[in-house]
Design a protein around this motif. Structure first.
Motif, PDB file in Angstrom:
ATOM      1  N   MET A   1      18.152  16.010   4.993  1.00 39.38           N
ATOM      2  CA  MET A   1      16.987  16.799   5.394  1.00 39.38           C
ATOM      3  C   MET A   1      17.284  17.605   6.662  1.00 39.38           C
ATOM      4  O   MET A   1      16.933  18.775   6.753  1.00 39.38           O
ATOM      5  CB  MET A   1      15.794  15.883   5.655  1.00 39.38           C
ATOM      6  CG  MET A   1      14.948  15.621   4.435  1.00 39.38           C
ATOM      7  SD  MET A   1      13.661  14.387   4.748  1.00 39.38           S
ATOM      8  CE  MET A   1      13.230  14.720   6.463  1.00 39.38           C
TER       9      MET A   1
ATOM     10  N   LEU B   1      17.867  11.280   5.261  1.00 36.47           N
ATOM     11  CA  LEU B   1      17.478  11.776   6.579  1.00 36.47           C
ATOM     12  C   LEU B   1      18.485  12.835   7.051  1.00 36.47           C
ATOM     13  O   LEU B   1      18.098  13.918   7.489  1.00 36.47           O
ATOM     14  CB  LEU B   1      17.439  10.597   7.559  1.00 36.47           C
ATOM     15  CG  LEU B   1      16.532  10.702   8.771  1.00 36.47           C
ATOM     16  CD1 LEU B   1      15.108  11.020   8.374  1.00 36.47           C
ATOM     17  CD2 LEU B   1      16.572   9.406   9.565  1.00 36.47           C
TER      18      LEU B   1
ATOM     19  N   ARG C   1       0.481   7.524   3.028  1.00 33.62           N
ATOM     20  CA  ARG C   1       0.491   8.992   3.015  1.00 33.62           C
ATOM     21  C   ARG C   1       1.249   9.461   4.254  1.00 33.62           C
ATOM     22  O   ARG C   1       0.898   9.094   5.357  1.00 33.62           O
ATOM     23  CB  ARG C   1      -0.931   9.557   3.105  1.00 33.62           C
ATOM     24  CG  ARG C   1      -1.889   9.031   2.071  1.00 33.62           C
ATOM     25  CD  ARG C   1      -1.950   9.957   0.881  1.00 33.62           C
ATOM     26  NE  ARG C   1      -2.595   9.260  -0.240  1.00 33.62           N
ATOM     27  CZ  ARG C   1      -2.269   9.476  -1.509  1.00 33.62           C
ATOM     28  NH1 ARG C   1      -1.336  10.346  -1.815  1.00 33.62           N
ATOM     29  NH2 ARG C   1      -2.873   8.826  -2.470  1.00 33.62           N
TER      30      ARG C   1
ATOM     31  N   LEU D   1       0.840  -1.186   0.000  1.00 34.97           N
ATOM     32  CA  LEU D   1       0.000   0.000   0.000  1.00 34.97           C
ATOM     33  C   LEU D   1       0.881   1.243   0.000  1.00 34.97           C
ATOM     34  O   LEU D   1       1.866   1.311   0.716  1.00 34.97           O
ATOM     35  CB  LEU D   1      -0.845  -0.020   1.282  1.00 34.97           C
ATOM     36  CG  LEU D   1      -2.061   0.865   1.319  1.00 34.97           C
ATOM     37  CD1 LEU D   1      -3.178   0.235   0.495  1.00 34.97           C
ATOM     38  CD2 LEU D   1      -2.509   1.050   2.760  1.00 34.97           C
ATOM     39  N   ARG D   2       0.518   2.221  -0.808  1.00 35.11           N
ATOM     40  CA  ARG D   2       1.267   3.476  -0.800  1.00 35.11           C
ATOM     41  C   ARG D   2       0.794   4.334   0.362  1.00 35.11           C
ATOM     42  O   ARG D   2      -0.354   4.781   0.394  1.00 35.11           O
ATOM     43  CB  ARG D   2       1.090   4.221  -2.119  1.00 35.11           C
ATOM     44  CG  ARG D   2       1.901   5.502  -2.211  1.00 35.11           C
ATOM     45  CD  ARG D   2       1.995   5.981  -3.627  1.00 35.11           C
ATOM     46  NE  ARG D   2       2.905   5.146  -4.396  1.00 35.11           N
ATOM     47  CZ  ARG D   2       4.184   5.491  -4.632  1.00 35.11           C
ATOM     48  NH1 ARG D   2       4.670   6.610  -4.176  1.00 35.11           N
ATOM     49  NH2 ARG D   2       4.955   4.693  -5.332  1.00 35.11           N
TER      50      ARG D   2
ATOM     51  N   ARG E   1      -0.898 -11.150  -6.089  1.00 34.27           N
ATOM     52  CA  ARG E   1      -1.619 -10.012  -6.663  1.00 34.27           C
ATOM     53  C   ARG E   1      -0.832  -9.350  -7.777  1.00 34.27           C
ATOM     54  O   ARG E   1      -1.405  -8.660  -8.631  1.00 34.27           O
ATOM     55  CB  ARG E   1      -1.914  -8.966  -5.573  1.00 34.27           C
ATOM     56  CG  ARG E   1      -2.997  -9.363  -4.600  1.00 34.27           C
ATOM     57  CD  ARG E   1      -4.004  -8.224  -4.346  1.00 34.27           C
ATOM     58  NE  ARG E   1      -3.437  -6.906  -4.569  1.00 34.27           N
ATOM     59  CZ  ARG E   1      -3.187  -6.016  -3.622  1.00 34.27           C
ATOM     60  NH1 ARG E   1      -3.434  -6.304  -2.366  1.00 34.27           N
ATOM     61  NH2 ARG E   1      -2.699  -4.835  -3.925  1.00 34.27           N
TER      62      ARG E   1
ATOM     63  N   GLU F   1      -1.420  10.053  -7.481  1.00 36.79           N
ATOM     64  CA  GLU F   1      -1.410   8.829  -6.666  1.00 36.79           C
ATOM     65  C   GLU F   1      -0.007   8.233  -6.539  1.00 36.79           C
ATOM     66  O   GLU F   1       0.364   7.732  -5.487  1.00 36.79           O
ATOM     67  CB  GLU F   1      -2.351   7.806  -7.322  1.00 36.79           C
ATOM     68  CG  GLU F   1      -2.924   6.781  -6.404  1.00 36.79           C
ATOM     69  CD  GLU F   1      -3.879   7.402  -5.390  1.00 36.79           C
ATOM     70  OE1 GLU F   1      -3.989   6.846  -4.301  1.00 36.79           O
ATOM     71  OE2 GLU F   1      -4.506   8.455  -5.703  1.00 36.79           O
TER      72      GLU F   1
ATOM     73  N   ASN G   1      -5.598  -0.583  -6.726  1.00 40.59           N
ATOM     74  CA  ASN G   1      -6.227  -0.018  -5.545  1.00 40.59           C
ATOM     75  C   ASN G   1      -7.450   0.812  -5.919  1.00 40.59           C
ATOM     76  O   ASN G   1      -8.464   0.784  -5.218  1.00 40.59           O
ATOM     77  CB  ASN G   1      -5.225   0.829  -4.754  1.00 40.59           C
ATOM     78  CG  ASN G   1      -4.139  -0.029  -4.133  1.00 40.59           C
ATOM     79  OD1 ASN G   1      -4.327  -1.222  -3.889  1.00 40.59           O
ATOM     80  ND2 ASN G   1      -2.982   0.560  -3.886  1.00 40.59           N
TER      81      ASN G   1
ATOM     82  N   VAL H   1       8.731  13.727   6.530  1.00 38.64           N
ATOM     83  CA  VAL H   1       8.907  12.321   6.882  1.00 38.64           C
ATOM     84  C   VAL H   1       9.324  11.567   5.622  1.00 38.64           C
ATOM     85  O   VAL H   1       8.727  11.741   4.566  1.00 38.64           O
ATOM     86  CB  VAL H   1       7.608  11.704   7.449  1.00 38.64           C
ATOM     87  CG1 VAL H   1       7.800  10.222   7.740  1.00 38.64           C
ATOM     88  CG2 VAL H   1       7.173  12.451   8.693  1.00 38.64           C
TER      89      VAL H   1
ATOM     90  N   ARG I   1      -0.134  -1.022  -9.643  1.00 37.33           N
ATOM     91  CA  ARG I   1      -0.557  -1.165  -8.237  1.00 37.33           C
ATOM     92  C   ARG I   1      -1.590  -0.104  -7.887  1.00 37.33           C
ATOM     93  O   ARG I   1      -2.599  -0.387  -7.249  1.00 37.33           O
ATOM     94  CB  ARG I   1       0.661  -1.043  -7.331  1.00 37.33           C
ATOM     95  CG  ARG I   1       0.359  -1.130  -5.859  1.00 37.33           C
ATOM     96  CD  ARG I   1       0.255  -2.543  -5.346  1.00 37.33           C
ATOM     97  NE  ARG I   1       1.559  -3.175  -5.290  1.00 37.33           N
ATOM     98  CZ  ARG I   1       1.745  -4.490  -5.300  1.00 37.33           C
ATOM     99  NH1 ARG I   1       0.719  -5.304  -5.368  1.00 37.33           N
ATOM    100  NH2 ARG I   1       2.957  -4.991  -5.258  1.00 37.33           N
TER     101      ARG I   1
END
Lengths: 202, 202
Positions: B198, B195, A172, A169-170, B96, B30, B13, A177, B9
């Motif tokens: 950022m 990280l 959000r 699953l992508r 899947r 998306e 969804n 982050v 993918r």
DNA sequence: TCATGTGAAGCACTTCACAGCA
DNA sequence: TGCTGTGAAGTGCTTCACATGA
């Protein structure tokens, strides 16, 4: 920059086989890039080799560690101790890459409180306290897709700055982050595509 | 082409949430690419949408399946039924994505002969016969690093055309054989790097 | 009018070729 | 002489902007 990890891994293997110095040609062959590419990549971050000789293997590894921010082992939280979580816990490559899973968490009562592969498994309720005690920025998400988003939100709220997501699953997340997606399905689809392309050529 | 799996993918969804038509803008948002990028990517392989409306979700999925070569589920061999192998066996996302693990093999006597998650586990000696019986081109290598290379050679000799390698060792295969490397260490190192980048910005 | 498909412009990445140093 | 580091040339990828079709 995406290639730096592969350089580091190749150097590690060279070091293990007792090699002290390596030329850009040899190292490049090892990771299947051109020598110029390798040299150009490194030159973005400074100057590492000695002309006429090559690169000191041990030195270059530690310079790369500096660039990648893994001079000291970075602590990682594992979320979800199912099949995949177990696999990650038992993988030395993660350690060898400069990381250490220092805590795990899971919702299942059969996991919580146990010590698995040397790592204690906490409940979700305990996790904020753990994150507060040890400063952990990175979490690996190995939970079922249906709980992945809410778990991610919960972790971010409690100080996690980067997520490696293994569910298809992508997620959000607000910017600020970091999110990295790992999807075995993508890899297989890529392979299937190139396999067909190869066969059509012949 | 590397983005096609992510498009598929996302479409999957959308389909699950009952969506029939989607514009390049929505689909692009998306998967976090620009609408032009998405349209250009698709245009490499033909013409899929209707101007003024958008793309038929179901149709686009099956067209992508055709391109990716996964109209019919492709059989995959799993090599090594340790922690990681078990995790892969139990992942629905692989199914899947258009693949099916149809057989597994392992050297451990405690695994050989058993049926795990609906898949029979064979010995290495039996494997050539299995590969001959069912035509399998793709193998996922989830074995310890020290046996990875010889196992890979053995598989290629017996008809495997593509390898997905989960061990941190870079395998040698003759060209004509496809090799895809999956390395969690790389992913973590990438995350650590960005990280730090950022944090320096702020 | 609205959204696709696509040449053209713009940008980034890769390779080349060589200057400079051991 | 051998190999690194690097400007310059070359190549490929991404974005733009618009013509075309529903």
């Amino acid at each position: 920059m995406n290639r730096l990890p592969t350089y580091r891994r190749a150097l590690e293997n060279l070091l293990a086989s007792g090699r002290a110095v390596v030329s850009s040609h040899e190292l490049a062959a090892e990771v299947e890039v051109t020598p110029s590419q390798l040299r150009k990549d490194l030159s973005c971050f400074g100057t590492f080799g000695t002309a006429g000789v090559g690169y000191d293997v041990r030195d270059l590894v530690s310079r790369l560690d500096e660039i990648l921010g893994i001079c000291k082992k970075r602590p990682v939280l594992l979320v979800g101790v199912g099949n995949l979580g177990l696999a990650l816990l038992n993988r030395r490559p993660i350690q060898r890459s400069g990381f250490e899973i220092v805590a795990a968490c899971d919702t299942s009562p059969s996991k919580v409180g146990r010590v698995i592969a040397g790592v204690r498994c906490y409940s979700l309720e305990e996790t904020p306290a753990v994150l507060a005690a040890i400063k952990i920025s990175i979490a690996m998400l190995a939970v079922p897709p249906d709980t992945a988003q809410e778990t991610a939100d919960f972790l971010v709220k409690n100080g996690i700055r980067a997520l490696v997501n293994f569910s298809p699953l992508r997620l959000r997340v607000d910017k600020g982050v970091l999110l990295e997606q790992v999807d075995f399905g993508y890899t297989l689809q890529k392979v299937a595509y190139y396999l067909d392309a190869m066969e059509e050529q012949q």
